[in-house]
Write an enzyme that holds these catalytic residues in place. Structure first.
Site, PDB file in Angstrom:
ATOM      1  N   LYS A  50      30.411  32.801  37.917  1.00  0.00           N
ATOM      2  CA  LYS A  50      31.362  31.807  37.380  1.00  0.00           C
ATOM      3  C   LYS A  50      32.507  31.693  38.378  1.00  0.00           C
ATOM      4  O   LYS A  50      33.416  32.523  38.400  1.00  0.00           O
ATOM      5  CB  LYS A  50      31.874  32.305  36.023  1.00  0.00           C
ATOM      6  CG  LYS A  50      32.280  31.237  35.026  1.00  0.00           C
ATOM      7  CD  LYS A  50      33.365  30.305  35.487  1.00  0.00           C
ATOM      8  CE  LYS A  50      34.765  30.829  35.262  1.00  0.00           C
ATOM      9  NZ  LYS A  50      35.804  29.949  35.862  1.00  0.00           N
ATOM     10  N   GLY A  96      40.514  38.805  39.668  1.00  0.00           N
ATOM     11  CA  GLY A  96      41.479  37.795  39.241  1.00  0.00           C
ATOM     12  C   GLY A  96      42.789  38.445  38.868  1.00  0.00           C
ATOM     13  O   GLY A  96      43.106  39.554  39.335  1.00  0.00           O
ATOM     14  N   THR A 136      45.924  40.172  36.739  1.00  0.00           N
ATOM     15  CA  THR A 136      46.033  41.322  35.844  1.00  0.00           C
ATOM     16  C   THR A 136      46.052  40.871  34.383  1.00  0.00           C
ATOM     17  O   THR A 136      45.444  41.511  33.526  1.00  0.00           O
ATOM     18  CB  THR A 136      47.291  42.137  36.232  1.00  0.00           C
ATOM     19  OG1 THR A 136      47.065  42.655  37.551  1.00  0.00           O
ATOM     20  CG2 THR A 136      47.552  43.276  35.293  1.00  0.00           C
ATOM     21  N   GLY A 191      42.607  40.076  33.386  1.00  0.00           N
ATOM     22  CA  GLY A 191      41.875  41.350  33.358  1.00  0.00           C
ATOM     23  C   GLY A 191      42.084  42.073  32.030  1.00  0.00           C
ATOM     24  O   GLY A 191      41.139  42.607  31.442  1.00  0.00           O
ATOM     25  N   GLU A 219      39.013  43.884  39.510  1.00  0.00           N
ATOM     26  CA  GLU A 219      39.811  43.869  40.742  1.00  0.00           C
ATOM     27  C   GLU A 219      40.951  42.906  40.468  1.00  0.00           C
ATOM     28  O   GLU A 219      40.729  41.695  40.379  1.00  0.00           O
ATOM     29  CB  GLU A 219      38.992  43.336  41.919  1.00  0.00           C
ATOM     30  CG  GLU A 219      37.693  44.053  42.162  1.00  0.00           C
ATOM     31  CD  GLU A 219      37.886  45.384  42.858  1.00  0.00           C
ATOM     32  OE1 GLU A 219      38.985  45.647  43.373  1.00  0.00           O
ATOM     33  OE2 GLU A 219      36.928  46.164  42.866  1.00  0.00           O
ATOM     34  N   CYS A 233      45.007  39.009  47.481  1.00  0.00           N
ATOM     35  CA  CYS A 233      45.364  40.030  46.485  1.00  0.00           C
ATOM     36  C   CYS A 233      46.073  41.213  47.140  1.00  0.00           C
ATOM     37  O   CYS A 233      46.959  41.809  46.555  1.00  0.00           O
ATOM     38  CB  CYS A 233      44.125  40.493  45.751  1.00  0.00           C
ATOM     39  SG  CYS A 233      42.814  40.922  46.875  1.00  0.00           S
ATOM     40  N   GLU A 284      53.860  39.541  41.260  1.00  0.00           N
ATOM     41  CA  GLU A 284      52.971  38.975  42.266  1.00  0.00           C
ATOM     42  C   GLU A 284      53.198  37.466  42.333  1.00  0.00           C
ATOM     43  O   GLU A 284      53.077  36.775  41.329  1.00  0.00           O
ATOM     44  CB  GLU A 284      51.516  39.256  41.892  1.00  0.00           C
ATOM     45  CG  GLU A 284      50.558  38.746  42.941  1.00  0.00           C
ATOM     46  CD  GLU A 284      49.096  38.959  42.556  1.00  0.00           C
ATOM     47  OE1 GLU A 284      48.740  38.652  41.408  1.00  0.00           O
ATOM     48  OE2 GLU A 284      48.335  39.403  43.425  1.00  0.00           O
TER      49      GLU A 284
HETATM   50  P1  NAD Z   1      42.675  34.160  37.194  1.00  0.00           P
HETATM   51  O1  NAD Z   1      42.707  35.512  36.586  1.00  0.00           O
HETATM   52  O2  NAD Z   1      43.462  33.088  36.588  1.00  0.00           O
HETATM   53  O3  NAD Z   1      41.166  33.631  37.279  1.00  0.00           O
HETATM   54  C1  NAD Z   1      40.133  34.383  37.847  1.00  0.00           C
HETATM   55  C2  NAD Z   1      38.805  33.927  37.244  1.00  0.00           C
HETATM   56  O4  NAD Z   1      38.791  34.260  35.856  1.00  0.00           O
HETATM   57  C3  NAD Z   1      38.573  32.424  37.332  1.00  0.00           C
HETATM   58  O5  NAD Z   1      37.189  32.181  37.531  1.00  0.00           O
HETATM   59  C4  NAD Z   1      38.985  31.950  35.937  1.00  0.00           C
HETATM   60  O6  NAD Z   1      38.368  30.737  35.576  1.00  0.00           O
HETATM   61  C5  NAD Z   1      38.510  33.111  35.074  1.00  0.00           C
HETATM   62  N1  NAD Z   1      39.192  33.267  33.790  1.00  0.00           N
HETATM   63  C6  NAD Z   1      40.421  32.825  33.420  1.00  0.00           C
HETATM   64  N2  NAD Z   1      40.690  33.176  32.142  1.00  0.00           N
HETATM   65  C7  NAD Z   1      39.604  33.872  31.704  1.00  0.00           C
HETATM   66  C8  NAD Z   1      39.281  34.525  30.469  1.00  0.00           C
HETATM   67  N3  NAD Z   1      40.119  34.527  29.424  1.00  0.00           N
HETATM   68  N4  NAD Z   1      38.092  35.154  30.368  1.00  0.00           N
HETATM   69  C9  NAD Z   1      37.237  35.182  31.404  1.00  0.00           C
HETATM   70  N5  NAD Z   1      37.483  34.584  32.578  1.00  0.00           N
HETATM   71  C10 NAD Z   1      38.658  33.937  32.740  1.00  0.00           C
HETATM   72  O7  NAD Z   1      43.059  34.406  38.726  1.00  0.00           O
HETATM   73  P2  NAD Z   1      43.250  33.321  39.861  1.00  0.00           P
HETATM   74  O8  NAD Z   1      44.550  32.634  39.601  1.00  0.00           O
HETATM   75  O9  NAD Z   1      42.012  32.523  40.034  1.00  0.00           O
HETATM   76  O10 NAD Z   1      43.363  34.279  41.143  1.00  0.00           O
HETATM   77  C11 NAD Z   1      44.521  34.893  41.510  1.00  0.00           C
HETATM   78  C12 NAD Z   1      44.566  36.345  41.045  1.00  0.00           C
HETATM   79  O11 NAD Z   1      43.429  37.062  41.497  1.00  0.00           O
HETATM   80  C13 NAD Z   1      45.740  37.088  41.613  1.00  0.00           C
HETATM   81  O12 NAD Z   1      46.354  37.839  40.611  1.00  0.00           O
HETATM   82  C14 NAD Z   1      45.129  38.006  42.647  1.00  0.00           C
HETATM   83  O13 NAD Z   1      45.869  39.138  42.959  1.00  0.00           O
HETATM   84  C15 NAD Z   1      43.824  38.314  42.041  1.00  0.00           C
HETATM   85  N6  NAD Z   1      42.886  38.762  43.077  1.00  0.00           N
HETATM   86  C16 NAD Z   1      42.545  40.080  43.130  1.00  0.00           C
HETATM   87  C17 NAD Z   1      41.684  40.531  44.123  1.00  0.00           C
HETATM   88  C18 NAD Z   1      41.254  41.972  44.203  1.00  0.00           C
HETATM   89  O14 NAD Z   1      40.257  42.256  44.833  1.00  0.00           O
HETATM   90  N7  NAD Z   1      41.937  42.872  43.575  1.00  0.00           N
HETATM   91  C19 NAD Z   1      41.161  39.631  45.041  1.00  0.00           C
HETATM   92  C20 NAD Z   1      41.555  38.299  44.950  1.00  0.00           C
HETATM   93  C21 NAD Z   1      42.409  37.877  43.946  1.00  0.00           C
END
Ligand code: NAD
Length: 484
Positions: free
Chosen positions: A181, A234, A236, A239, A256, A290, A388
């Protein structure tokens, strides 16, 4: 459809090796953040599509075509996928830049790393085994490493294809099946990858792609009883929501998450290298990384020199057309993200001292760009230090001596990564041990390799991508006792 990057792209859902529109017929728009143009309309999966994808992935997981395939042959499929991706690397990199806004040279690095990740886990497929156990009594006991089952890989928009491969490559290598996804901002390279996986010869249901929203498609996958494991990268916040939603079905979860990583410059560092490292640490990937070194901790005696040089470098780093080979600062991923970053900059202007950037920008009159921004005199308790931002914004803090540096480095709820700059090898290792983070770079920053595990401490999540460690997240251990 043909994209502006000149590539042919499917925009339907990819389920059971078939391209199909969403059952509802719904689609959503994908925008190029550098030009504000709509570049594609992609199928928006709904409940029926999600059920279909889970059923396909489960049938494949339990079916003969995948189950009876030897580990070596699974590896061979991944090697073939890597070769096909390598052949289309340029096209794929252009597509990544088109929906993400990152400079093309960065997208090329992303695709090259994806190829390496596929090959790395292809190699693991026939090397992961169990153990024989020295148990007491008349028994022969051993362990088997078995695939966890159906994996839903939910990934963000900052390294769309690369981060996805960190999950689907190890999952497929050990014999799981995958539903990918992608983020709704950046679904195009996941769809292009589906085409490659089919051509590589993966059987129907082994690799599926569902495009759509996080709170709809993502959340439904997390709650679905037919999914065994969620591999998430994604924020926190999301998560935490996933942990809550996964509890009802006791799914395996690896997370992550975000970071606010300290990049610590000691007075005895090679300052030229450290300033370059600080710049790369925050502005590579427009700061949408990230592990970005978003808190720069500088020892007091070299503070003025470091800030002066860094501000000068940031001022020269002007946003540009991501397809121009000289561009080193692209567009942030969306208007929404641009607004978020700008609101942090406004907060920073009230609390700290702006020494570079601080404004939105346009290129050729369009796009969601933000200048490379540096704040000096930042302190814990300020929004730009504690939260962040996920954009090209650096907060510089000052410290006095090693213990103060360590204390400040750890003064965060996150623990994803850290950088240390010093010529003193004992100090370097001491500080590396004292910092609570999943990755520490000494006299370098922002390097990754398929063989090097990556993941978080504290609120940056748990579980590891990459390296041998990632395989643990996609396998169950079965102990078998034989009475003798
Ligand atoms: P996000 O958490 O908004 O989205 C990540 C994914 O989760 C997307 O595919 C989104 O559609 C999905 N999603 C959103 N709500 C959901 C829910 N309730 N249930 C299941 N899935 C859901 O993050 P983003 O804005 O796309 O990315 C930025 C974030 O990702 C930052 O916080 C960044 O630090 C983190 N990140 C972490 C790493 C790592 O390896 N630790 C790497 C890259 C990005």
């Amino acid at each position: 459809m043909a994209t502006a990057a000149g590539t042919e792209l499917r925009t339907e859902l990819f389920v059971n090796n078939e391209w199909r529109p969403a059952a509802s017929g719904e689609r959503f728009e994908v925008t190029n953040p550098a030009t504000e143009e709509i570049i594609a309309e992609v199928a928006a999966a709904g409940p029926r599509d999600i059920d279909d994808a889970v059923a396909a992935a489960r049938a494949c997981f339990e079916g003969d075509a995948w189950r009876s395939l030897s580990a070596r042959k699974r590896g061979a499929l991944l090697y073939r996928a890597a070769d096909l991706l390598e052949q289309r690397a340029d096209q794929m990199a252009r597509l990544e830049t088109l929906h993400n806004g990152k400079p093309l040279f960065e997208s090329k690095i992303d695709v090259a790393m994806t190829v390496e990740t596929l090959r790395y886990y292809a190699g693991w497929a026939d090397k992961l085994g169990g153990q024989t156990l020295p148990v007491d009594g008349p028994f022969f006991a051993y362990t088997l490493r078995e695939p966890t089952g159906v994996v839903a890989a939910i990934v963000p928009w900052n390294f769309p294809l690369n981060l996805a491969s960190w999950k689907f490559a190890p999952a497929l290598a050990v014999g799981c099946t995958v539903i990918l996804k992608p983020a709704s901002e950046t679904p195009l390279t996941a769809l292009a990858m589906a085409d490659i996986m089919e051509q590589a010869g993966f059987p129907p249901g082994a690799f599926n792609v569902l495009t759509g929203g996080g709170s709809t498609v993502g959340a439904a996958l997390v709650k679905h009883p037919g999914v065994d494991k969620i591999a998430f990268t994604g924020s926190t916040e999301v998560g935490k929501q996933i942990m809550r939603d996964a509890a009802a079905t006791l799914k395996r979860v690896t997370l992550e998450l975000g970071g606010k990583s300290p990049n610590v410059i000691f007075a005895d560092a090679d300052l030229k290298a450290a300033v370059r490292g600080a710049q790369n640490g925050i502005f590579y990937g427009k700061g949408e990384v990230c592990a970005a070194g978003s808190r720069l901790l500088v020892e007091r005696s070299v503070h003025d020199q470091v800030v002066e040089e860094l501000a000068a470098r940031a001022q020269k780093l002007t946003p540009g057309d991501p397809f121009d080979k000289n561009t080193r600062l692209g567009a942030v991923v969306s208007k929404k993200q641009q607004q978020t970053v700008l609101s942090y900059i406004e907060a920073g202007k009230k609390e700290a001292k702006l020494v570079a950037g601080g404004n939105p920008a346009k290129v050729n009159g369009k796009g969601y760009f933000v200048e490379a921004t540096v704040f000096d005199q930042a302190k814990p308790g300020m929004k730009i230090v504690d939260e962040e931002i996920f954009g090209p914004v650096l907060a510089v803090l000052t410290f006095d001596g090693v213990d103060d540096g360590i204390r400040l480095a750890n003064q965060t709820m996150y623990g994803l990564a850290a950088g240390i700059w010093t010529k003193d090898i004992r100090k370097a290792h001491r500080v590396a041990q004292a910092i609570r983070a999943g990755t520490v770079w000494i006299n370098t920053y922002n390097f990754y390799d398929s063989s090097a595990p990556f993941g978080g401490y504290k609120a940056s999540g748990f579980g590891r991508d990459l390296g041998r460690e990632a395989l643990d997240g996609y396998t169950e251990v079965k102990t078998v006792w034989v009475g003798l």
